[in-house]
Design a protein around this motif. Structure first.
Motif, mmCIF file in Angstrom:
data_model
loop_
_atom_site.group_PDB
_atom_site.id
_atom_site.type_symbol
_atom_site.label_atom_id
_atom_site.label_comp_id
_atom_site.label_asym_id
_atom_site.label_seq_id
_atom_site.Cartn_x
_atom_site.Cartn_y
_atom_site.Cartn_z
ATOM 1 N N VAL A 8 23.017 13.617 -39.934
ATOM 2 C CA VAL A 8 21.519 12.908 -39.630
ATOM 3 C C VAL A 8 21.054 13.241 -40.813
ATOM 4 N N SER A 9 20.011 12.614 -42.063
ATOM 5 C CA SER A 9 18.651 13.347 -42.702
ATOM 6 C C SER A 9 17.482 11.955 -43.160
ATOM 7 N N GLY A 10 16.088 12.266 -43.729
ATOM 8 C CA GLY A 10 15.458 11.672 -44.074
ATOM 9 C C GLY A 10 14.815 11.851 -45.211
ATOM 10 N N MET A 11 13.852 10.873 -45.563
ATOM 11 C CA MET A 11 12.879 10.680 -46.423
ATOM 12 C C MET A 11 12.010 10.374 -46.665
ATOM 13 N N ARG A 12 10.762 10.502 -46.940
ATOM 14 C CA ARG A 12 9.488 10.619 -47.318
ATOM 15 C C ARG A 12 9.323 8.733 -47.693
ATOM 16 N N ALA A 137 12.479 19.214 -36.901
ATOM 17 C CA ALA A 137 13.883 19.309 -35.955
ATOM 18 C C ALA A 137 14.148 18.413 -34.531
ATOM 19 N N ALA A 138 12.852 17.856 -34.554
ATOM 20 C CA ALA A 138 13.028 16.676 -33.769
ATOM 21 C C ALA A 138 14.237 15.916 -33.898
ATOM 22 N N ASP A 139 13.438 15.183 -35.521
ATOM 23 C CA ASP A 139 14.513 14.400 -36.003
ATOM 24 C C ASP A 139 15.804 14.951 -35.843
ATOM 25 N N ILE A 140 16.321 15.660 -36.129
ATOM 26 C CA ILE A 140 17.731 15.921 -36.243
ATOM 27 C C ILE A 140 18.341 16.657 -35.156
ATOM 28 N N GLY A 147 26.278 19.030 -38.946
ATOM 29 C CA GLY A 147 24.911 19.480 -40.129
ATOM 30 C C GLY A 147 24.530 18.478 -40.541
ATOM 31 N N VAL A 148 23.509 18.852 -41.400
ATOM 32 C CA VAL A 148 22.525 17.882 -42.202
ATOM 33 C C VAL A 148 22.433 18.430 -44.268
ATOM 34 N N PHE A 176 22.145 20.893 -27.005
ATOM 35 C CA PHE A 176 21.728 20.906 -28.760
ATOM 36 C C PHE A 176 22.447 21.688 -28.867
ATOM 37 N N PRO A 177 23.371 21.004 -30.265
ATOM 38 C CA PRO A 177 24.270 22.356 -31.134
ATOM 39 C C PRO A 177 23.101 22.518 -31.886
ATOM 40 N N GLU A 178 23.360 23.577 -32.829
ATOM 41 C CA GLU A 178 22.747 24.177 -33.713
ATOM 42 C C GLU A 178 23.219 24.128 -35.499
ATOM 43 N N PRO A 179 22.932 23.309 -35.629
ATOM 44 C CA PRO A 179 22.990 22.056 -36.760
ATOM 45 C C PRO A 179 22.969 23.285 -37.892
#
Length: 326
Positions: A8-12, A137-140, A147-148, A176-179
Motif C-alpha cells: 500500500v502507498s499514497g500521495m498527497r 500508520a493507520a493507512d498502512i 511491505g511499503v 498487524f504485521p510489521e511492514p
C-alpha cells in the motif's frame, strides 16, 4: 481477494506531478501492480494537515492526480486506486491507534521537526500535523501489507508504524504485521534551474504539460555552468541535463553524448534536442492515456477502488474492535 502479497502507498494531492514523481515513485508502483495486491490512495486528509487554511485546490488536484497516475501506467484493473476520505475506517483506526501512541513518539519524528522549522508561511501547530504519523500508520496497517514502497526520507515513518503495530499486538494480541520498507531506487531529477524539481520553484517538467510548453522550458534549461561555448569541453557528471539522458536515453545514446560532450563535438543545443526527442516519445503514450479520462471516468475509478478498499478495511476494523473489546 487475491492471495498475492499486499502493498500500500499514497500521495498527497498538493499539485501537478512532475518527472521526479514518475521516476521516484510511479515507475515503482507500476511494477508492483504486476506482482502484488496493490492499494494506492489519494491522501486528501493528509493534504489538510498543512493546507487546512485553504483547501480550495484539493478537489481539483485529486482528479488531476488520478489522471497522472493512470496516464503514467497504473491500471485500475490491476491495482486498487481510491481516495483516502472515502474509506472512513482509516479515521477510526487512526483514532484507536492514537490511544496507544505516546506523544513523545510523535514529537521526536524528524520530519515534524524539520517542517516546523522550514515551512514558515503556514501555521503547523495543529494537532493534525503532529498526529499525521498515526494516520499514516493507520493507512498502512489497515491493509496488513508485508511491505511499503518508500524513499529513504520515509524510513522514520516506517519505523514508527512498526512500533505502533508492535504496541497494538503486545496490548491486544497479534493482528498487524510489521511492514518492511521497500526502498524505491533513487532517481536523480534536478529542476530546470539546477535546484530540486518543485512546483513551488516553477522549475519542473510536469506530466500533464504539452510537449510545446516543455520544449520552451528545455531550451532555457541549465546544463554545465562551466561550458560557456560549444568549443569548450563539457562534463556530463556535473551537467544538469545528463541525469535525464540516464533515465530516458539508450545506453548507446548516453555513451555518444558523453563522448561528444567531453570532446566538445556535441553542443548543448543538440544535446537538448535529443532529450526532447526521447522525452516526447515517453510522454506521448502517457498523454494519450491521460486524455481518455474525463471527470466521470475519474469518479468511476475512485468509486470502484473505494468499494474494494472498504471491503478490506471493514474486515480489519472488525478484527481490531474485537481485539480491543469494543
Amino acid at each position: 481477494m487475491s492471495e498475492k502479497p499486499r502493498t500500500v502507498s499514497g500521495m498527497r494531492p498538493t499539485g501537478p506531478l512532475h518527472l521526479g514523481h514518475y521516476f521516484g515513485v510511479l515507475r515503482n508502483w507500476i511494477d508492483l501492480q504486476e506482482r502484488e495486491q496493490a492499494f494506492f490512495f489519494v491522501a486528501d486528509w493528509h493534504a489538510l494537515t498543512s493546507d487546512y487554511a485553504d483547501p480550495s485546490g484539493i478537489r481539483h488536484n485529486i482528479g488531476e492526480m488520478v489522471r497522472d497516475w493512470v496516464g503514467a501506467g497504473l491500471d485500475p484493473q490491476k491495482c486498487v486506486i481510491f481516495r483516502q476520505s472515502d474509506v472512513k475506517e482509516h479515521a477510526e483506526l487512526s483514532l484507536l491507534l492514537s490511544m496507544i501512541t505516546p506523544v513523545s513518539w510523535l514529537e521526536r519524528n524528524p520530519t515534524y521537526k524539520e517542517q516546523q522549522q522550514q515551512i514558515s508561511n503556514k501555521d503547523l501547530g495543529n494537532a493534525g500535523f503532529l498526529c499525521y504519523p498515526v494516520l499514516m500508520a493507520a493507512d498502512i496497517l489497515m491493509y496488513r501489507p508485508h511491505g511499503v514502497p518508500v524513499g529513504e526520507d520515509q524510513l522514520p515513518h516506517m519505523e514508527l508504524t512498526r512500533e505502533i503495530a508492535r504496541r497494538f499486538n503486545y496490548l491486544y494480541g497479534d493482528l498487524f504485521p510489521e511492514p518492511q520498507a521497500m526502498l524505491t531506487p533513487a532517481a536523480k531529477c534536478p529542476g530546470l534551474d539546477g535546484r530540486k524539481m518543485s512546483k513551488s520553484y516553477g522549475n519542473g517538467i510536469f506530466l500533464s504539460e504539452s510537449v510545446d510548453a516543455i520544449r520552451d522550458k528545455v531550451r532555457g534549461m541549465f546544463t554545465d555552468k562551466a561550458r560557456l561555448r560549444k568549443s569548450d569541453p563539457g562534463d556530463p557528471d556535473v551537467c544538469n541535463l545528463f541525469p535525464y539522458h540516464v533515465l530516458l536515453s539508450s545506453p548507446e545514446e548516453q555513451a555518444e553524448i558523453r563522448r561528444g560532450c567531453t570532446s566538445a563535438s556535441l553542443g548543448c543545443v543538440d544535446c537538448k534536442k535529443l532529450f526532447l526527442k526521447n522525452l516526447t516519445a515517453f510522454l506521448e503514450p502517457l498523454h494519450e492515456r491521460r486524455g481518455r479520462l474525463d471527470d466521470a471516468a475519474v469518479a468511476e475509478i475512485l468509486a470502484a477502488g473505494g468499494e474494494k478498499a472498504r471491503d478490506f478495511a471493514r474486515a480489519t476494523m472488525a478484527a481490531a474492535r474485537e481485539k480491543m473489546g469494543l
